[in-house]
Design a protein around this motif. Structure first.
Motif, PDB file in Angstrom:
ATOM      1  N   ALA A 185       0.857  -1.189   0.000  1.00 36.76           N
ATOM      2  CA  ALA A 185       0.000   0.000   0.000  1.00 36.76           C
ATOM      3  C   ALA A 185       0.888   1.232   0.000  1.00 36.76           C
ATOM      4  O   ALA A 185       2.065   1.175   0.380  1.00 36.76           O
ATOM      5  CB  ALA A 185      -0.932   0.013   1.209  1.00 36.76           C
ATOM      6  N   GLU A 186       0.314   2.351  -0.412  1.00 32.24           N
ATOM      7  CA  GLU A 186       1.042   3.612  -0.479  1.00 32.24           C
ATOM      8  C   GLU A 186       0.261   4.690   0.252  1.00 32.24           C
ATOM      9  O   GLU A 186      -0.979   4.680   0.281  1.00 32.24           O
ATOM     10  CB  GLU A 186       1.272   4.027  -1.925  1.00 32.24           C
ATOM     11  N   LEU A 187       0.995   5.623   0.821  1.00 29.59           N
ATOM     12  CA  LEU A 187       0.384   6.712   1.580  1.00 29.59           C
ATOM     13  C   LEU A 187      -0.358   7.661   0.648  1.00 29.59           C
ATOM     14  O   LEU A 187       0.162   8.070  -0.393  1.00 29.59           O
ATOM     15  CB  LEU A 187       1.465   7.471   2.347  1.00 29.59           C
ATOM     16  N   LEU A 188      -1.584   8.021   1.057  1.00 29.16           N
ATOM     17  CA  LEU A 188      -2.360   9.017   0.332  1.00 29.16           C
ATOM     18  C   LEU A 188      -2.361  10.362   1.040  1.00 29.16           C
ATOM     19  O   LEU A 188      -2.151  11.403   0.429  1.00 29.16           O
ATOM     20  CB  LEU A 188      -3.806   8.535   0.138  1.00 29.16           C
ATOM     21  N   SER A 189      -2.600  10.363   2.350  1.00 26.96           N
ATOM     22  CA  SER A 189      -2.650  11.621   3.093  1.00 26.96           C
ATOM     23  C   SER A 189      -2.479  11.330   4.575  1.00 26.96           C
ATOM     24  O   SER A 189      -2.690  10.199   5.036  1.00 26.96           O
ATOM     25  CB  SER A 189      -3.978  12.361   2.854  1.00 26.96           C
ATOM     26  N   LEU A 190      -2.102  12.373   5.314  1.00 26.18           N
ATOM     27  CA  LEU A 190      -1.994  12.330   6.761  1.00 26.18           C
ATOM     28  C   LEU A 190      -3.095  13.178   7.369  1.00 26.18           C
ATOM     29  O   LEU A 190      -3.496  14.194   6.793  1.00 26.18           O
ATOM     30  CB  LEU A 190      -0.626  12.830   7.232  1.00 26.18           C
ATOM     31  N   ASP A 191      -3.560  12.781   8.532  1.00 26.49           N
ATOM     32  CA  ASP A 191      -4.603  13.546   9.209  1.00 26.49           C
ATOM     33  C   ASP A 191      -4.019  14.869   9.689  1.00 26.49           C
ATOM     34  O   ASP A 191      -3.022  14.885  10.417  1.00 26.49           O
ATOM     35  CB  ASP A 191      -5.148  12.749  10.403  1.00 26.49           C
ATOM     36  N   PRO A 192      -4.604  16.009   9.313  1.00 29.29           N
ATOM     37  CA  PRO A 192      -4.041  17.296   9.735  1.00 29.29           C
ATOM     38  C   PRO A 192      -4.284  17.634  11.202  1.00 29.29           C
ATOM     39  O   PRO A 192      -3.691  18.574  11.710  1.00 29.29           O
ATOM     40  CB  PRO A 192      -4.747  18.308   8.819  1.00 29.29           C
ATOM     41  N   ASP A 193      -5.149  16.871  11.875  1.00 25.32           N
ATOM     42  CA  ASP A 193      -5.430  17.152  13.281  1.00 25.32           C
ATOM     43  C   ASP A 193      -4.193  16.833  14.117  1.00 25.32           C
ATOM     44  O   ASP A 193      -3.713  15.695  14.123  1.00 25.32           O
ATOM     45  CB  ASP A 193      -6.612  16.309  13.743  1.00 25.32           C
ATOM     46  N   PRO A 194      -3.644  17.821  14.863  1.00 23.27           N
ATOM     47  CA  PRO A 194      -2.422  17.546  15.645  1.00 23.27           C
ATOM     48  C   PRO A 194      -2.658  16.639  16.833  1.00 23.27           C
ATOM     49  O   PRO A 194      -1.691  16.136  17.411  1.00 23.27           O
ATOM     50  CB  PRO A 194      -1.973  18.950  16.085  1.00 23.27           C
TER      51      PRO A 194
END
Length: 290
Positions: free
Chosen positions: A107-116
């Motif tokens: 699998a490949e990364l699509l996005s990271l959650d912007p919530d810190p």
């Protein structure tokens, strides 16, 4: 010069007041485009050369690192070959079940959650690829987390660093079992309820224990970074650093571990046990009567 200035002012006035100058401006832009390209060509060539040199330098450095990694891994493989053969002989001697290879998909990364305050990511594998909730996710170094939500073409992964994530682990050196929980930081994990007298040291590798049936045993999770003993306290403060590259990895593995055997319900277990007990008691009675 005055004539050119007056002509330029007249053209600007006509361009501002009349729309008929737009086709003329478009034609002039087309005529000027080759001149602009020729003028910008030297700077573009210099930028391309600098980029090519920097990329070449980066490729050379990466190639050197990969060669060193290949040498290290080849040394480990040479050592693992003898250990694997010895393990097979010991399992045959003990008549133990043989470990099976666990299937996986990439699998490949699509996005990271912007919530810190949360540590989650989205990968490009979903229900159509066989992904499921609770599936273990790894990178090239170790365990990353588990799938918590899936759609047709993507999945959401809860990382080890999230404060709501915990999993059972064991020390690779001696087999002691603990629970590791995230603290909201990519650099640290907490080892929960480690007795002050437990044999745990800095540098110990923590691997999945297999308890709970969600994570298969033997996969690296973290390495103990600090052990603090407080006098009079029953538990030591143990911190570990994840071995997975949680902030840098872009490619992952989704494991498909075999299903854990499920114990039958109490009603289904009672009937065979009762029949076996009756058979044993009947055999004892027959022996006594004889």
């Amino acid at each position: 010069m005055v004539l050119c200035a007056m002509l330029a002012a007249a053209l600007m006035y006509a361009d501002a007041r009349f729309t008929r100058m737009e086709p003329v401006r478009a034609q002039l832009s087309t005529l000027v485009a080759p001149i602009q390209w020729v003028v910008s060509l030297p700077s573009d060539v210099l930028n391309w050369g600098a980029l090519a040199l920097s990329e070449q330098r980066a490729l050379v450095d990466e190639n050197r690192r990969l060669r060193e990694q290949i040498l290290t891994l080849s040394h480990r493989v040479q050592r693992m070959a003898s250990l694997t053969a010895e393990n097979v002989r010991l399992r045959e001697l003990l008549a133990a079940t043989r470990e099976r290879d666990i299937p996986y998909i990439t699998a490949e990364l699509l996005s990271l959650d912007p919530d810190p305050f949360t540590h989650q990511m989205v990968i490009d594998r979903g229900r159509r690829d066989g992904a499921y909730v609770g599936q273990p996710v790894l990178d090239a170094s170790g365990l990353v987390g588990q799938v918590t939500a899936i759609s047709a073409y993507s999945s959401r992964v809860l990382l080890l660093a999230d404060a709501s994530h915990a999993l059972p682990v064991q020390i690779n050196r001696n087999g002691l079992r603990f629970v590791v929980q995230g603290v909201g930081s990519y650099e640290a994990l907490n080892v929960q309820h480690a007795p002050d007298t437990a044999d745990i040291r800095e540098g110990d590798l923590l691997t999945t224990s297999g308890l709970g049936g969600r994570f298969p045993p033997g996969y690296p999770v973290a390495r103990v970074s600090s052990v603090i003993h407080d006098p009079g306290e029953p538990f030591a403060r143990v911190t570990a650093a994840p071995v997975a590259q949680l902030q840098r990895s872009r490619h992952f593995l989704l494991l498909f571990p075999p299903a854990m055997p499920i114990a039958p319900p109490e009603g289904e277990l009672a009937a065979p046990a009762l029949e076996a007990a009756r058979a044993v008691s009947g055999a004892l009675v027959n022996e006594e009567t004889r």
